[in-house]
Scaffold this motif. Structure first.
Motif, PDB file in Angstrom:
ATOM      1  N   GLN A 225       0.822  -1.214   0.000  1.00 56.74           N
ATOM      2  CA  GLN A 225       0.000   0.000   0.000  1.00 56.74           C
ATOM      3  C   GLN A 225       0.851   1.257   0.000  1.00 56.74           C
ATOM      4  O   GLN A 225       0.544   2.235  -0.707  1.00 56.74           O
ATOM      5  CB  GLN A 225      -0.909   0.003   1.234  1.00 56.74           C
TER       6      GLN A 225
ATOM      7  N   MET B 276      -5.800   4.903  10.200  1.00 53.22           N
ATOM      8  CA  MET B 276      -6.614   4.037   9.352  1.00 53.22           C
ATOM      9  C   MET B 276      -6.835   2.739  10.118  1.00 53.22           C
ATOM     10  O   MET B 276      -5.895   2.039  10.471  1.00 53.22           O
ATOM     11  CB  MET B 276      -5.900   3.784   8.017  1.00 53.22           C
TER      12      MET B 276
ATOM     13  N   ARG C 135      -8.786  -1.146  11.007  1.00 55.08           N
ATOM     14  CA  ARG C 135      -9.117  -2.373  10.285  1.00 55.08           C
ATOM     15  C   ARG C 135     -10.464  -2.957  10.737  1.00 55.08           C
ATOM     16  O   ARG C 135     -10.910  -3.959  10.198  1.00 55.08           O
ATOM     17  CB  ARG C 135      -8.004  -3.412  10.425  1.00 55.08           C
TER      18      ARG C 135
ATOM     19  N   TYR D 103      -9.654   7.100   8.529  1.00 58.44           N
ATOM     20  CA  TYR D 103     -10.302   6.319   7.478  1.00 58.44           C
ATOM     21  C   TYR D 103     -10.772   4.994   8.056  1.00 58.44           C
ATOM     22  O   TYR D 103     -10.020   4.314   8.774  1.00 58.44           O
ATOM     23  CB  TYR D 103      -9.338   6.083   6.318  1.00 58.44           C
TER      24      TYR D 103
ATOM     25  N   GLY E  12     -10.943   1.651   7.599  1.00 58.18           N
ATOM     26  CA  GLY E  12     -10.238   0.802   6.654  1.00 58.18           C
ATOM     27  C   GLY E  12     -10.364  -0.688   6.900  1.00 58.18           C
ATOM     28  O   GLY E  12     -11.182  -1.163   7.693  1.00 58.18           O
TER      29      GLY E  12
ATOM     30  N   GLU F 142     -12.687  -1.467  -2.032  1.00 50.87           N
ATOM     31  CA  GLU F 142     -12.197  -1.079  -0.706  1.00 50.87           C
ATOM     32  C   GLU F 142     -10.688  -0.816  -0.748  1.00 50.87           C
ATOM     33  O   GLU F 142     -10.196   0.148  -0.159  1.00 50.87           O
ATOM     34  CB  GLU F 142     -12.496  -2.183   0.311  1.00 50.87           C
TER      35      GLU F 142
ATOM     36  N   GLN G 225      -8.769   2.711   0.066  1.00 45.59           N
ATOM     37  CA  GLN G 225      -7.811   2.823   1.175  1.00 45.59           C
ATOM     38  C   GLN G 225      -6.470   3.380   0.686  1.00 45.59           C
ATOM     39  O   GLN G 225      -5.874   4.243   1.341  1.00 45.59           O
ATOM     40  CB  GLN G 225      -7.616   1.458   1.818  1.00 45.59           C
TER      41      GLN G 225
END
Length: 316
Positions: free
Chosen positions: A26, A129, A131, A146, A148, A308, A312
């Motif tokens: 990422q 971010m 999970r 975010y 995420g 998604e 992200q």
């Protein structure tokens, strides 16, 4: 731009490697022109777990000249504050921007939440971010945030698996519990294990000592029961590198496990998985749209998951 990714210990849980692989992917997608450096959290953790002064450990992440420090995974907990907290505080003071990527709580207690809110107020992260949605809800007001997904869902993009000569098999991976009764599927069974420290044979334990986590979880044990059970079974696989596991997860028909990060890569590669756990960390599957993974075999909706992932990376 210089970025340090602060990765986790692989020998104690190879699932950490899947998080790290997905996180690095990422970062490279979000900042392709940046210089990405990787350093481990293990030096100070090894001191902490063995009750040695952590100040004796050289933490390479803290020594690197960088603009950003990225941490991922189950970081929103007291252990992280105690072990890696001093490093993050030091780096934040010198102007390094801290980013939490695919992060979550551990115990999900109010005490843990309050402790980490105070810690975030100290290091003032540049971005947060999560999970899972619960972790997002608790900390979204402490940084640009975010809602995420877990970094390990990105292994499909980050890793190219081999085609195997073995076909039509399933994986059983049970580390924290005895292997439960599983429906008759008529397929060959391969058994994996995620913590190679827990099944070290006598010859590797030169100190002849037994180490324990603070909560009495086994760390290294000579001839422990987990090792005896593991080595007594056919078609077992334990390794210190993530690629061995990812080749299997990518080719399996299904994975049955009590490990969150045996199920995530399996699902990422488009295969079925079922999770056996009561841990709140399984909330990350709700966020991924497969919250019923604890009751039956499930498969990801890859089209929704791809959306998604793009979202992200765009936020990162």
């Amino acid at each position: 731009m210089k970025i340090v990714y602060y990765d986790s210990g692989w020998p104690i849980n190879i699932g950490n490697a899947f998080i790290d692989i997905g996180a690095a992917y990422q970062i490279r997608q979000a900042a392709p022109e940046a210089k990405l450096f990787v350093a481990s959290e293990m030096p100070k953790w090894l001191c902490w777990i063995n009750k040695v002064d952590m100040n004796k450990a050289v933490d390479v992440a803290e020594l690197i000249e960088t603009d950003f420090l990225v941490v991922a995974g189950m970081t929103l907990c007291d252990e992280f504050i105690e072990v890696q907290g001093p490093v993050l505080r030091s780096m934040a003071k010198r102007g390094v921007k801290i980013i939490f990527l695919g992060a979550s709580l551990y115990l999900y207690t109010q005490e843990e939440i309050d402790h980490f809110k105070r810690f975030l107020d100290e290091v003032r992260p540049h971005g947060f971010m999560s999970r899972d949605r619960e972790s997002f809800g608790h900390f979204k007001d402490h940084a640009p945030s975010y809602d995420g997904i877990d970094c390990a869902f990105f292994v499909r993009e980050a890793f190219t698996p081999a085609t195997l000569t073995i076909k039509d098999f399933v994986i059983y991976n049970f580390d924290a519990m005895d292997e439960p009764p599983i429906e008759d599927h008529g397929k060959k069974v391969l058994r994996t294990q995620h913590a190679c420290f827990e099944v070290l044979p006598n010859s590797f334990d030169r100190s002849r000592k037994t180490y324990y986590f603070k909560k009495k979880w086994p760390f290294i044990q000579r001839n422990n029961e987990a090792a005896k059970q593991y080595y007594s079974r056919p078609d077992m696989m334990i390794s210190d590198v993530p690629e061995d596991y990812l080749h299997l997860f990518a080719n399996t028909s299904a994975t049955y496990s009590d490990r969150v990060h045996a199920c995530i890569p399996t699902l990422s590669f488009g295969n079925q998985a079922r999770l056996y756990t009561t841990s709140s960390r399984a909330l990350l599957f709700d966020r991924a749209g497969v919250g019923d993974v604890k009751s039956r075999l499930v498969r990801l909706d890859q089209e929704k998951m791809n959306a998604e992932k793009k979202s992200q990376i765009a936020f990162l």
